[in-house]
Motif scaffolding. Sequence first.
Motif, PDB file in Angstrom:
ATOM      1  N   LEU A  99      -4.315   3.563   0.055  1.00 34.56           N
ATOM      2  CA  LEU A  99      -3.525   3.964  -1.108  1.00 34.56           C
ATOM      3  C   LEU A  99      -2.201   3.210  -1.095  1.00 34.56           C
ATOM      4  CD1 LEU A  99      -4.301   7.744  -0.763  1.00 34.56           C
ATOM      5  CD2 LEU A  99      -4.807   6.430  -2.832  1.00 34.56           C
ATOM      6  N   VAL A 100      -1.874   2.550  -2.215  1.00 33.26           N
ATOM      7  CA  VAL A 100      -0.648   1.764  -2.314  1.00 33.26           C
ATOM      8  C   VAL A 100       0.093   2.177  -3.577  1.00 33.26           C
ATOM      9  CG1 VAL A 100       0.377  -0.531  -2.309  1.00 33.26           C
ATOM     10  CG2 VAL A 100      -1.840  -0.168  -1.194  1.00 33.26           C
ATOM     11  N   ARG A 101       1.360   2.504  -3.438  1.00 31.55           N
ATOM     12  CA  ARG A 101       2.162   2.982  -4.571  1.00 31.55           C
ATOM     13  C   ARG A 101       2.713   1.820  -5.393  1.00 31.55           C
ATOM     14  NH1 ARG A 101       6.788   6.567  -2.588  1.00 31.55           N
ATOM     15  NH2 ARG A 101       7.587   4.550  -1.898  1.00 31.55           N
ATOM     16  N   GLY A 102       2.544   1.941  -6.742  1.00 30.33           N
ATOM     17  CA  GLY A 102       3.179   1.003  -7.650  1.00 30.33           C
ATOM     18  C   GLY A 102       2.572  -0.385  -7.679  1.00 30.33           C
ATOM     19  N   VAL A 103       1.402  -0.564  -7.111  1.00 31.47           N
ATOM     20  CA  VAL A 103       0.707  -1.857  -7.106  1.00 31.47           C
ATOM     21  C   VAL A 103      -0.620  -1.663  -7.832  1.00 31.47           C
ATOM     22  CG1 VAL A 103      -0.383  -3.620  -5.662  1.00 31.47           C
ATOM     23  CG2 VAL A 103       1.802  -2.621  -4.967  1.00 31.47           C
ATOM     24  N   ARG A 124      -5.662  -4.152   8.569  1.00 31.81           N
ATOM     25  CA  ARG A 124      -5.082  -5.435   8.967  1.00 31.81           C
ATOM     26  C   ARG A 124      -3.566  -5.371   8.823  1.00 31.81           C
ATOM     27  NH1 ARG A 124      -8.596 -10.062   5.868  1.00 31.81           N
ATOM     28  NH2 ARG A 124     -10.679  -9.182   6.200  1.00 31.81           N
ATOM     29  N   PRO A 125      -2.820  -5.545   9.910  1.00 25.44           N
ATOM     30  CA  PRO A 125      -1.357  -5.453   9.820  1.00 25.44           C
ATOM     31  C   PRO A 125      -0.760  -6.421   8.804  1.00 25.44           C
ATOM     32  CG  PRO A 125      -2.047  -5.358  12.105  1.00 25.44           C
ATOM     33  CD  PRO A 125      -3.272  -5.676  11.312  1.00 25.44           C
ATOM     34  N   ARG A 126      -1.230  -7.661   8.771  1.00 29.45           N
ATOM     35  CA  ARG A 126      -0.644  -8.647   7.867  1.00 29.45           C
ATOM     36  C   ARG A 126      -0.798  -8.215   6.417  1.00 29.45           C
ATOM     37  NH1 ARG A 126      -2.709 -12.717   4.965  1.00 29.45           N
ATOM     38  NH2 ARG A 126      -4.779 -12.430   5.887  1.00 29.45           N
ATOM     39  N   LEU A 127      -1.972  -7.732   6.049  1.00 31.54           N
ATOM     40  CA  LEU A 127      -2.202  -7.312   4.674  1.00 31.54           C
ATOM     41  C   LEU A 127      -1.434  -6.044   4.339  1.00 31.54           C
ATOM     42  CD1 LEU A 127      -6.013  -7.999   4.132  1.00 31.54           C
ATOM     43  CD2 LEU A 127      -4.057  -9.485   3.690  1.00 31.54           C
ATOM     44  N   MET A 128      -1.424  -5.089   5.256  1.00 34.58           N
ATOM     45  CA  MET A 128      -0.726  -3.830   4.977  1.00 34.58           C
ATOM     46  C   MET A 128       0.787  -4.036   4.898  1.00 34.58           C
ATOM     47  SD  MET A 128      -2.806  -1.345   4.407  1.00 34.58           S
ATOM     48  CE  MET A 128      -2.020   0.228   4.807  1.00 34.58           C
ATOM     49  N   GLU A 129       1.311  -4.945   5.695  1.00 36.10           N
ATOM     50  CA  GLU A 129       2.740  -5.252   5.592  1.00 36.10           C
ATOM     51  C   GLU A 129       3.053  -5.848   4.224  1.00 36.10           C
ATOM     52  OE1 GLU A 129       3.347  -7.845   8.890  1.00 36.10           O
ATOM     53  OE2 GLU A 129       3.146  -6.229  10.375  1.00 36.10           O
ATOM     54  N   ALA A 130       2.177  -6.736   3.742  1.00 36.92           N
ATOM     55  CA  ALA A 130       2.387  -7.350   2.424  1.00 36.92           C
ATOM     56  C   ALA A 130       2.227  -6.334   1.300  1.00 36.92           C
ATOM     57  CB  ALA A 130       1.419  -8.513   2.236  1.00 36.92           C
ATOM     58  N   LEU A 131       1.219  -5.482   1.396  1.00 39.14           N
ATOM     59  CA  LEU A 131       0.978  -4.488   0.348  1.00 39.14           C
ATOM     60  C   LEU A 131       2.098  -3.458   0.271  1.00 39.14           C
ATOM     61  CD1 LEU A 131      -2.857  -3.842   0.823  1.00 39.14           C
ATOM     62  CD2 LEU A 131      -1.762  -4.943  -1.141  1.00 39.14           C
ATOM     63  N   ALA A 134       5.289  -3.928   1.073  1.00 40.14           N
ATOM     64  CA  ALA A 134       6.624  -4.498   0.897  1.00 40.14           C
ATOM     65  C   ALA A 134       7.293  -3.872  -0.323  1.00 40.14           C
ATOM     66  CB  ALA A 134       6.521  -6.010   0.734  1.00 40.14           C
ATOM     67  N   GLY A 135       8.407  -3.194  -0.117  1.00 35.92           N
ATOM     68  CA  GLY A 135       9.115  -2.541  -1.206  1.00 35.92           C
ATOM     69  C   GLY A 135       8.490  -1.244  -1.663  1.00 35.92           C
ATOM     70  N   THR A 136       7.496  -0.734  -0.940  1.00 33.76           N
ATOM     71  CA  THR A 136       6.817   0.483  -1.370  1.00 33.76           C
ATOM     72  C   THR A 136       6.183   1.174  -0.163  1.00 33.76           C
ATOM     73  OG1 THR A 136       5.261   1.371  -2.997  1.00 33.76           O
ATOM     74  CG2 THR A 136       4.645  -0.714  -1.941  1.00 33.76           C
ATOM     75  N   ARG A 137       5.172   1.996  -0.424  1.00 33.45           N
ATOM     76  CA  ARG A 137       4.482   2.750   0.626  1.00 33.45           C
ATOM     77  C   ARG A 137       2.987   2.489   0.550  1.00 33.45           C
ATOM     78  NH1 ARG A 137       5.571   9.141   1.336  1.00 33.45           N
ATOM     79  NH2 ARG A 137       7.438   8.231   2.285  1.00 33.45           N
ATOM     80  N   THR A 143      -2.750   2.671  -6.382  1.00 41.29           N
ATOM     81  CA  THR A 143      -4.084   2.085  -6.346  1.00 41.29           C
ATOM     82  C   THR A 143      -4.815   2.635  -5.135  1.00 41.29           C
ATOM     83  OG1 THR A 143      -3.669   0.041  -7.548  1.00 41.29           O
ATOM     84  CG2 THR A 143      -5.385  -0.035  -5.910  1.00 41.29           C
ATOM     85  N   LEU A 144      -6.029   3.130  -5.397  1.00 42.92           N
ATOM     86  CA  LEU A 144      -6.918   3.556  -4.320  1.00 42.92           C
ATOM     87  C   LEU A 144      -7.946   2.451  -4.129  1.00 42.92           C
ATOM     88  CD1 LEU A 144      -8.579   7.037  -3.807  1.00 42.92           C
ATOM     89  CD2 LEU A 144      -9.873   4.925  -3.504  1.00 42.92           C
ATOM     90  N   ALA A 145      -8.012   1.905  -2.936  1.00 43.51           N
ATOM     91  CA  ALA A 145      -8.987   0.864  -2.601  1.00 43.51           C
ATOM     92  C   ALA A 145      -9.946   1.404  -1.554  1.00 43.51           C
ATOM     93  CB  ALA A 145      -8.287  -0.389  -2.078  1.00 43.51           C
ATOM     94  N   LEU A 146     -11.231   1.227  -1.799  1.00 39.25           N
ATOM     95  CA  LEU A 146     -12.264   1.768  -0.914  1.00 39.25           C
ATOM     96  C   LEU A 146     -13.204   0.646  -0.495  1.00 39.25           C
ATOM     97  CD1 LEU A 146     -13.617   4.325   0.341  1.00 39.25           C
ATOM     98  CD2 LEU A 146     -14.894   4.542  -1.810  1.00 39.25           C
TER      99      LEU A 146
END
Length: 240
Positions: A31-35, A103-110, A112-115, A91-94
Amino acid sequence: MTSATAADYGWIRSSSSLFAYGLEVGYTLTLVRGVSPSELFRIVGAEPRGVCQGLSEFIEAQQEFLDEYEEWPEAFLAGAFTVPGEGADWTLALEFGGDLGTRPRLMEALSAGTRAVSHSSNGGKPMDFFHWYEEGQLRTTFEWPANRTGSTPDELNGVMMEVGLNPSGDEHPAVDRKAAVLALAERLTGVRVTEGLLAEAEYQVGEVLEEPTEEWQSITIDVTDAHGERTHVQLRRDQL
């Protein structure tokens, strides 16, 4: 913040639940806020693969995708849709058998500026993980609730106890740890994941490449025998 507890997610164990498929084969829910879904796919470098109407159709697309390969593919499908939550749309991604949310790299990018929050299971073994990222930083992660890491490993302790997780030891045997993890994710996102939500959503589908494995250059053998004698040897690839 919602008041969700493990009891609100008892439906995941129903034999008729489509979520049972994910528990069997392995899943990751992020789950990613605002993306938006399309922005999420852009960030993770996913190739669009159309739209699926409902979870049953997405599972069918997943199986057809696997059937295209004689061996396990070096990619996986992710299905994403927009859902209201705390402070904004999320956004809910399944994924089934994928690892986007771990993946740390992807989660850090997703994040960025949000949760961003994710939880996962690898299926039959099983290994189950929870990750909470804030502003590109891993705040709390765990497989077992009592063994937490991250920049703020103890910040969620009070909420964990409220949803049914025990940050200092084993949970009560009547508590379903996986259901409690879904409740914890809801507390952090405001997104109530229901069987109906997953079943009826319109999934934007993207193909995500597996993370490349770094080729090893050497191995280290470090052994201490019963007499305290230590053997430490590093061997290069060309020496083996």
